[in-house]
Enzyme design. Structure first.
Site, PDB file in Angstrom:
ATOM      1  N   GLU A 129      34.119  31.246  48.913  1.00 52.85           N
ATOM      2  CA  GLU A 129      35.729  30.578  49.825  1.00 52.85           C
ATOM      3  C   GLU A 129      35.899  29.929  48.726  1.00 52.85           C
ATOM      4  O   GLU A 129      37.205  30.058  48.635  1.00 52.85           O
ATOM      5  CB  GLU A 129      35.637  29.708  51.525  1.00 52.85           C
ATOM      6  CG  GLU A 129      34.637  31.490  52.595  1.00 52.85           C
ATOM      7  CD  GLU A 129      36.283  32.063  52.390  1.00 52.85           C
ATOM      8  OE1 GLU A 129      36.869  32.335  52.002  1.00 52.85           O
ATOM      9  OE2 GLU A 129      35.245  33.238  52.423  1.00 52.85           O
ATOM     10  N   HIS A 158      41.437  30.335  43.013  1.00 52.74           N
ATOM     11  CA  HIS A 158      42.472  31.836  42.845  1.00 52.74           C
ATOM     12  C   HIS A 158      43.836  31.242  43.020  1.00 52.74           C
ATOM     13  O   HIS A 158      44.467  31.407  42.175  1.00 52.74           O
ATOM     14  CB  HIS A 158      41.964  32.973  42.545  1.00 52.74           C
ATOM     15  CG  HIS A 158      42.838  33.791  42.881  1.00 52.74           C
ATOM     16  ND1 HIS A 158      42.424  35.367  43.233  1.00 52.74           N
ATOM     17  CD2 HIS A 158      43.315  34.252  41.746  1.00 52.74           C
ATOM     18  CE1 HIS A 158      43.027  36.359  42.800  1.00 52.74           C
ATOM     19  NE2 HIS A 158      43.972  35.833  41.582  1.00 52.74           N
TER      20      HIS A 158
END
Length: 678
Positions: free
Chosen positions: A468, A474
């Protein structure tokens, strides 16, 4: 007064962190209403222009529109997922069809579509940079697929479909959360919990206490069919109770039963797909993914299913041999006896690793440390910034040169008000057009021990944390011009790739040595633990791949039905779908059965659950690249960050991958990893 609603103006807090301390329940509905009104007025201003459509007078104002709605939606849906209440449940059901209608009012606006089409038709004549050109292409594709070119009668039908589906998917999620809470397993005697560690028993006692069950123990269910405790509990009856409770969710004939909802959702999705010119919903979804067609998905997944099922049967024989003739292996026994076989074959005991995975140390000296070594970023806790729940913590992220990156919020612990699973979502999204910074949140569901006791993570929970956090990176690293491309706004069958890559650092020697120390003695984790885990990396992969592929292909089966097909029984359809691909082994149940398959019936992965293994092709190929090029180095991290993570959704993802890797991905590393080479 308008100024009193915190959603009516951009946040003035660092990085645009929503002003959670000022937000109350009464602010949400007026903000949604104002957001709808404001954005429709902005769209009307675009279509009312007499000037010929241009990028500047059509696409840019469209991209700037809806800022109030974006602010309130971002905060509300984070709250409804991570800290729901009767109020949020009711408001979400109320808003779901209104949001669908609002989206349709924009995407089905003929005048707006005509202007976007006009700009798209002249793309080669316009002097646009690559990101701006891609923005036009994406708007044109999305509006076209959404039905903007339909006649008014068909648009009216489409609006009805969309509003009804939004109501049904919201109801599915609420039913699942309620049934998951109701089916939590109550244990009267701690002797039944033999096999669990002290921290796990403490967490079960604390969960029971929170529900007024003092002196008892409560095992809350997780999102998938299986449960982490099944690998350790020695009490076979309790293992069976947990598995039975998990598999009963959404199909008990009570007010939370999801079976009729599944039938209606899949029927409406099939009818809507036909209206939009597609054979089925899977064709509609994959048309705008990297896979492009359901046949491409089937061509990759179905052969893997046959090999995985074969491997699982061999693993099953090993487990039965471990049991002997005492009883026949059941699904609830698999995890427990697979750990026994793993220990016998490889002398591996992942439960023995738990004392070395204290959560705070995993976070600071593992997850954050790896990000620092690979990308140069640092994390500083900001106790002065308030998040949406007392358990959620805020960290400021800086680059190596001290320049700001954004905020990272971690919400680690499970609670009854939080939906199952683990996820990342943005609370603010970086983009140059609106001058916004980035705030991302990770939600996990780790049981919370009693106050003063350490939070010890399981091996799988550590892997989930790294995964996660890959999504979080990202979101933090993307640097784009336009909001549409911010963070993880990429194709669904690409989005899991960066998070999967980040799992690599969990057992990377330099990283592991920095965080895996015994929470009491401070001794480092013995190297032999790691060596044995790595030696057994392909162990149980037949089971793991089979249960995943069963869910992915079940998702595809539900969404390959056509508008002319009639499905009357959920269990019968599911059984036939799994048998058709050779994954109907009752001892290896699907990771998600239809009535609790949140990803596909409420979570946005409809006809897209294949994305995990599709993305894993890129992930496995990327891990090989890192290993071939020196592993954990800043040079490698900078290349991955700037050529792939940093572009967000601003270019075709496979083009970004080729730019990073120098070629297309190959599947062989994935086959080797999962033991599917034969």
């Amino acid at each position: 007064m308008a100024i009193q609603n915190p959603f009516f103006a951009p946040s003035t807090l660092p990085y645009g962190l929503p002003p959670f301390a000022d937000i109350a329940d009464e602010h949400y509905r007026p903000a949604f209403e104002r957001g709808f009104e404001e954005q429709l007025a902005e769209i009307a201003a675009i279509t009312a222009q007499e000037e010929a459509p241009t990028f500047e007078n059509t696409v840019l104002p469209l991209e700037r529109s809806g800022q109030i709605l974006d602010r309130v939606s971002t905060v509300f849906f984070n709250k409804s997922s991570s800290d729901s209440s009767d109020f949020t449940n009711q408001l979400e059901e109320e808003m779901a069809p209104l949001l669908a209608a609002h989206s349709d009012a924009i995407q089905l606006d003929s005048a707006l579509y005509a202007r976007i089409s006009a700009v798209h038709d002249r793309l080669d004549e316009l002097d646009l940079d690559a990101e701006s050109r891609y923005l036009v292409e994406r708007y044109y594709t999305e509006f076209t697929l959404a039905g903007a070119g339909l006649d008014e009668a068909d648009k009216a039908r489409l609006r009805d479909y969309n509003q009804r589906l939004s109501t049904l998917t919201t109801r599915f999620e609420k039913n699942l959360l309620a049934d998951t809470n109701e089916l939590a397993v109550v244990v009267d005697d701690d002797a039944e919990l033999d096999g669990l560690g002290a921290g796990e028993i403490s967490a079960a006692a604390e969960a029971a206490k929170e529900r007024g069950l003092d002196g008892k123990y409560l095992i809350t269910l997780v999102l998938p069919t299986g449960h982490p405790y099944l690998a350790a509990l020695t009490n076979r009856d309790l293992r069976r109770r947990i598995m039975d409770a998990s598999r009963a969710r959404g199909s008990r004939g009570n007010e939370n039963d999801n079976r009729e909802i599944v039938l209606e959702i899949t029927r409406l999705r099939a009818e809507r797909a036909r209206l939009l010119g597609f054979e089925n919903h899977a064709a509609y979804v994959t048309a705008d993914e990297t896979a492009k067609t359901p046949r491409a998905v089937a061509t990759m997944l179905e052969p893997l299913a046959l090999v995985a099922a074969r491997n699982a049967r061999a693993e099953q024989a090993d487990l039965q041999a471990q049991i002997g003739e005492e009883f026949v292996l059941e699904a609830s026994d698999w995890a427990f006896f697979s750990e026994k076989v793993r220990r016998a074959k490889y002398d591996v005991d992942t439960a023995a690793m738990r004392p070395y995975f204290e959560a705070e140390r995993v976070m600071r000296d593992g997850v954050f440390f790896a990000a620092n070594r690979v990308y140069g970023v640092t994390f500083t806790e900001r106790d002065d910034l308030v998040a949406y729940h007392e358990d959620a913590r805020v960290f400021e992220v800086h680059d190596e040169d001290g320049s700001p990156v954004g905020l990272y919020v971690l919400d680690l612990y499970t609670r009854d008000s939080k939906r199952g699973g683990a996820w990342m979502n943005p609370l603010a999204s970086q983009n140059e057009l609106l001058g916004q910074s980035v705030v991302v949140v990770n939600n996990l569901n780790v049981p919370k021990p009693a106050e003063g006791e350490p939070t010890l993570l399981s091996y799988d929970e550590v892997g989930t944390f790294f995964h996660e956090f890959g999504h979080a990176l990202h979101g933090l690293f993307a640097r784009v011009t336009y909001p549409k491309f911010a963070g993880t706004n990429v194709f669904r069958d690409f989005v899991e790739f960066p998070s999967q890559v980040n799992e690599m650092w969990m057992l990377w020697p330099e990283v592991l040595a920095n965080y895996a120390v015994h929470h009491e003695t401070g001794e480092p984790m013995p190297q032999e633990f790691v060596d044995k885990v790595q030696a057994s990396s392909a162990f149980n992969e037949g089971f793991l791949t089979s249960e995943y592929l069963a869910a992915a292909l079940l998702d595809q089966a539900w969404h390959r039905i056509t508008a002319d097909d009639t499905v009357a029984d959920v269990a019968e359809f599911e059984a036939e779908a799994l048998a058709a691909v050779g994954l109907d082994n009752p001892v290896v149940p699907t990771r998600y059965s239809s009535a609790y398959f949140a990803h596909t019936f409420s979570g946005g992965y409809d006809a897209g659950y294949y994305s995990y293994i599709w993305s894993e092709v890129l992930d496995a190929d990327t891990v090989e690249w890192f290993k071939e090029n020196g592993g954990l180095t800043r040079e490698n991290g900078d290349r991955f960050r700037h050529r792939l993570l940093g572009v967000g959704g601003s270019k075709d993802p496979l083009e970004a991958y080729r730019d990073f890797r120098g070629r297309d991905a190959v599947i062989e590393p994935l086959l080797k990893r999962r033991g599917l080479e034969g």
